[in-house]
Design a protein around this motif. Structure first.
Motif, mmCIF file in Angstrom:
data_model
loop_
_atom_site.group_PDB
_atom_site.id
_atom_site.type_symbol
_atom_site.label_atom_id
_atom_site.label_comp_id
_atom_site.label_asym_id
_atom_site.label_seq_id
_atom_site.Cartn_x
_atom_site.Cartn_y
_atom_site.Cartn_z
ATOM 1 N N HIS A 249 -16.007 57.375 78.758
ATOM 2 C CA HIS A 249 -14.708 57.107 79.102
ATOM 3 C C HIS A 249 -13.994 56.356 78.139
ATOM 4 O O HIS A 249 -12.528 56.396 78.311
ATOM 5 C CB HIS A 249 -14.728 56.184 80.458
ATOM 6 N N THR A 250 -14.564 55.906 77.124
ATOM 7 C CA THR A 250 -13.581 55.467 76.098
ATOM 8 C C THR A 250 -13.863 55.852 74.627
ATOM 9 O O THR A 250 -13.066 55.536 73.642
ATOM 10 C CB THR A 250 -14.010 53.781 75.755
ATOM 11 N N GLY A 251 -14.738 56.552 74.308
ATOM 12 C CA GLY A 251 -14.996 56.941 73.037
ATOM 13 C C GLY A 251 -15.879 56.105 72.132
ATOM 14 O O GLY A 251 -16.130 56.383 71.014
ATOM 15 N N GLN A 252 -16.262 54.926 72.635
ATOM 16 C CA GLN A 252 -17.186 53.959 72.106
ATOM 17 C C GLN A 252 -18.141 53.319 72.849
ATOM 18 O O GLN A 252 -18.184 53.494 73.910
ATOM 19 C CB GLN A 252 -16.141 52.783 71.732
ATOM 20 N N THR A 253 -19.085 52.951 71.940
ATOM 21 C CA THR A 253 -20.142 52.167 72.638
ATOM 22 C C THR A 253 -19.808 50.846 73.129
ATOM 23 O O THR A 253 -18.683 50.310 72.601
ATOM 24 C CB THR A 253 -21.513 51.966 71.612
ATOM 25 N N PRO A 254 -20.359 50.220 74.178
ATOM 26 C CA PRO A 254 -19.920 48.930 74.435
ATOM 27 C C PRO A 254 -19.814 47.784 73.249
ATOM 28 O O PRO A 254 -18.829 47.006 73.104
ATOM 29 C CB PRO A 254 -21.305 48.547 75.433
ATOM 30 N N THR A 255 -20.930 48.077 72.301
ATOM 31 C CA THR A 255 -20.782 47.073 71.099
ATOM 32 C C THR A 255 -19.762 47.275 70.432
ATOM 33 O O THR A 255 -18.813 46.472 69.910
ATOM 34 C CB THR A 255 -22.277 47.198 70.345
ATOM 35 N N ALA A 256 -19.420 48.480 70.061
ATOM 36 C CA ALA A 256 -18.225 48.725 69.191
ATOM 37 C C ALA A 256 -16.902 48.433 69.772
ATOM 38 O O ALA A 256 -15.962 48.105 69.206
ATOM 39 C CB ALA A 256 -18.101 50.460 68.864
ATOM 40 N N LEU A 257 -16.810 48.804 71.266
ATOM 41 C CA LEU A 257 -15.451 48.345 72.056
ATOM 42 C C LEU A 257 -15.294 46.870 71.981
ATOM 43 O O LEU A 257 -14.226 46.358 71.583
ATOM 44 C CB LEU A 257 -15.642 48.478 73.466
ATOM 45 N N ARG A 258 -16.362 46.205 71.876
ATOM 46 C CA ARG A 258 -16.525 44.542 71.655
ATOM 47 C C ARG A 258 -16.045 44.288 70.438
ATOM 48 O O ARG A 258 -14.971 43.324 70.346
ATOM 49 C CB ARG A 258 -17.688 43.982 72.280
ATOM 50 N N ARG A 259 -16.413 44.744 69.419
ATOM 51 C CA ARG A 259 -16.141 44.531 68.056
ATOM 52 C C ARG A 259 -14.874 44.879 67.751
ATOM 53 O O ARG A 259 -13.851 44.049 67.022
ATOM 54 C CB ARG A 259 -17.028 45.246 66.944
ATOM 55 N N SER A 260 -14.422 45.840 68.144
ATOM 56 C CA SER A 260 -12.988 46.536 68.015
ATOM 57 C C SER A 260 -11.761 45.454 68.678
ATOM 58 O O SER A 260 -10.471 45.566 68.323
ATOM 59 C CB SER A 260 -12.835 48.029 68.602
ATOM 60 N N ALA A 261 -12.287 44.754 69.687
ATOM 61 C CA ALA A 261 -11.081 43.940 70.292
ATOM 62 C C ALA A 261 -10.745 42.653 69.376
ATOM 63 O O ALA A 261 -9.787 42.157 69.308
ATOM 64 C CB ALA A 261 -11.840 43.049 71.373
ATOM 65 N N GLY A 262 -11.554 42.398 68.214
ATOM 66 C CA GLY A 262 -11.157 41.601 67.086
ATOM 67 C C GLY A 262 -10.826 40.034 67.500
ATOM 68 O O GLY A 262 -11.184 39.520 68.574
ATOM 69 N N PRO A 263 -9.547 39.621 67.092
ATOM 70 C CA PRO A 263 -9.068 38.345 67.324
ATOM 71 C C PRO A 263 -8.541 38.240 68.826
ATOM 72 O O PRO A 263 -8.759 37.153 69.387
ATOM 73 C CB PRO A 263 -7.837 38.228 66.413
ATOM 74 N N GLU A 264 -8.304 39.148 69.389
ATOM 75 C CA GLU A 264 -7.956 39.134 70.898
ATOM 76 C C GLU A 264 -9.070 38.668 71.698
ATOM 77 O O GLU A 264 -8.991 37.855 72.491
ATOM 78 C CB GLU A 264 -7.158 40.494 71.355
ATOM 79 N N GLY A 265 -10.278 39.452 71.216
ATOM 80 C CA GLY A 265 -11.434 39.207 71.954
ATOM 81 C C GLY A 265 -11.824 37.644 71.984
ATOM 82 O O GLY A 265 -12.300 37.025 72.750
ATOM 83 N N ASN A 266 -11.857 37.254 70.441
ATOM 84 C CA ASN A 266 -12.151 35.836 70.357
ATOM 85 C C ASN A 266 -11.340 34.818 71.005
ATOM 86 O O ASN A 266 -11.586 34.091 71.312
ATOM 87 C CB ASN A 266 -12.111 35.541 68.690
ATOM 88 N N THR A 267 -10.152 35.203 71.013
ATOM 89 C CA THR A 267 -9.150 34.476 71.830
ATOM 90 C C THR A 267 -9.442 34.205 73.237
ATOM 91 O O THR A 267 -9.601 33.148 73.737
ATOM 92 C CB THR A 267 -7.622 34.470 71.554
ATOM 93 N N LEU A 268 -9.746 35.422 73.859
ATOM 94 C CA LEU A 268 -9.914 35.408 75.160
ATOM 95 C C LEU A 268 -11.309 34.696 75.698
ATOM 96 O O LEU A 268 -11.478 33.840 76.609
ATOM 97 C CB LEU A 268 -9.912 36.840 75.878
ATOM 98 N N ARG A 269 -12.056 34.904 74.863
ATOM 99 C CA ARG A 269 -13.641 34.224 75.056
ATOM 100 C C ARG A 269 -13.390 32.853 74.839
ATOM 101 O O ARG A 269 -14.040 32.096 75.655
ATOM 102 C CB ARG A 269 -14.639 34.906 74.105
ATOM 103 N N ARG A 270 -12.516 32.140 73.972
ATOM 104 C CA ARG A 270 -12.476 30.901 74.147
ATOM 105 C C ARG A 270 -11.761 30.127 75.230
ATOM 106 O O ARG A 270 -12.012 29.228 75.596
ATOM 107 C CB ARG A 270 -11.668 30.606 72.705
ATOM 108 N N GLN A 271 -10.905 31.175 75.811
ATOM 109 C CA GLN A 271 -10.187 30.677 77.029
ATOM 110 C C GLN A 271 -11.227 30.451 78.297
ATOM 111 O O GLN A 271 -10.878 29.790 79.121
ATOM 112 C CB GLN A 271 -8.863 31.457 77.197
#
Length: 272
Positions: A249-271
């Motif tokens: 459904h996304t063309g990416q593995t879960p790990t790749a999808l998490r990695r592709s989030a980059g800075p946005e994912g890091n910011t959201l995780r800190r929140q």
């Protein structure tokens, strides 16, 4: 425990430019008031799909399945009101197609002054925001009471679709199949599929898949929970099955999808 503050933003700011945060069928824990200021598209709400356009106001109560698919040139604003505030809000989902210029100007002015509080915060800014949103609620409830905004009667397919959407909200983490939901609703899978397709343009399986996919993407991007735990939390029998689901459904593995989030994912995780 204190509630999070009321939040006002444009739709693009709210989604971070990620269309899936609106286009996938999902629900939110807060009450939403969405104001479309330009463009048109499709809205899934209360188990029914309908057109949406400029000067539409959409009220989405907490834990109500919805999706909003707008054209590229569309614009809008949203107020996110935490569940449990003192603001009186409609208990049911509503879409208002506004034609009265006075009503349109009133809502536009309320959003403008609320946005000003966000852009130029001052002492007691959140108190002011609470007051502005209370006035939005008054405006909304006044409009709902107008004869032209009375809701249309739902046919049998729409009622079944709405019941299924409510079940998806409550049970999408349990690994239930569409057939399981059909059995709980005392209908056949074929009948449920036809009803949802007629009411929303999507099959029951599509709606269930979208809600699970939305939950998966949020968990992968906004948390550091291990992939196998995300899979288990969403009712998948194994991490391998979850990986195949995400790739499909996304063309990416879960790990790749998490990695592709980059800075946005890091910011959201800190929140979190």
């Amino acid at each position: 425990m204190s509630l999070p503050p009321i939040h006002v933003s444009t739709l693009s700011q709210w989604t971070g430019g990620q269309d899936w945060r609106l286009t996938l069928a999902h629900d939110r824990p807060a009450h939403l008031l969405i104001w479309i200021t330009r463009g048109q598209g499709r809205l899934l709400l209360n188990g029914t799909r309908r057109g949406v356009g400029t000067n539409n106001a959409i009220s989405v109560p907490p834990h109500t399945l919805f999706a909003l698919d707008l054209g590229r040139q569309s614009m809008g604003q949203v107020v996110v009101i935490p569940d449990g505030t003192d603001v009186r809000l409609p208990t049911g989902p509503r879409q208002l197609r506004l034609r009265d210029n006075t009503a349109i100007s009133e809502l536009a002015a309320l959003f403008e002054v609320a946005q000003r509080e966000v852009s130029h915060p001052r002492p007691l800014s959140q108190d002011a925001m609470d007051a502005h949103v209370a006035l939005m609620s008054v405006w909304l409830r006044r409009q709902i009471a107008e004869p032209e905004h009375l809701p249309l009667a739902m046919n049998a397919a729409a009622r079944l679709s709405a019941a299924f959407c409510a079940r998806v909200v409550d049970h999408h983490r349990e690994g239930l199949s569409m057939a399981d939901h059909a059995a709980a609703l005392d209908v056949t899978p074929t009948h449920l599929t036809r009803a949802c397709k007629a009411a929303t343009g999507k099959t029951a399986a599509d709606l269930l898949t979208e809600r699970v996919l939305y939950a998966a993407r949020v968990a992968l991007i906004e948390t550091t929970v291990p992939v196998q735990d995300v899979a288990r939390h969403l009712g998948f029998g194994s991490a391998a099955y979850f990986t195949r689901f995400m790739q499909q459904h996304t063309g990416q593995t879960p790990t790749a999808l998490r990695r592709s989030a980059g800075p946005e994912g890091n910011t959201l995780r800190r929140q979190n």
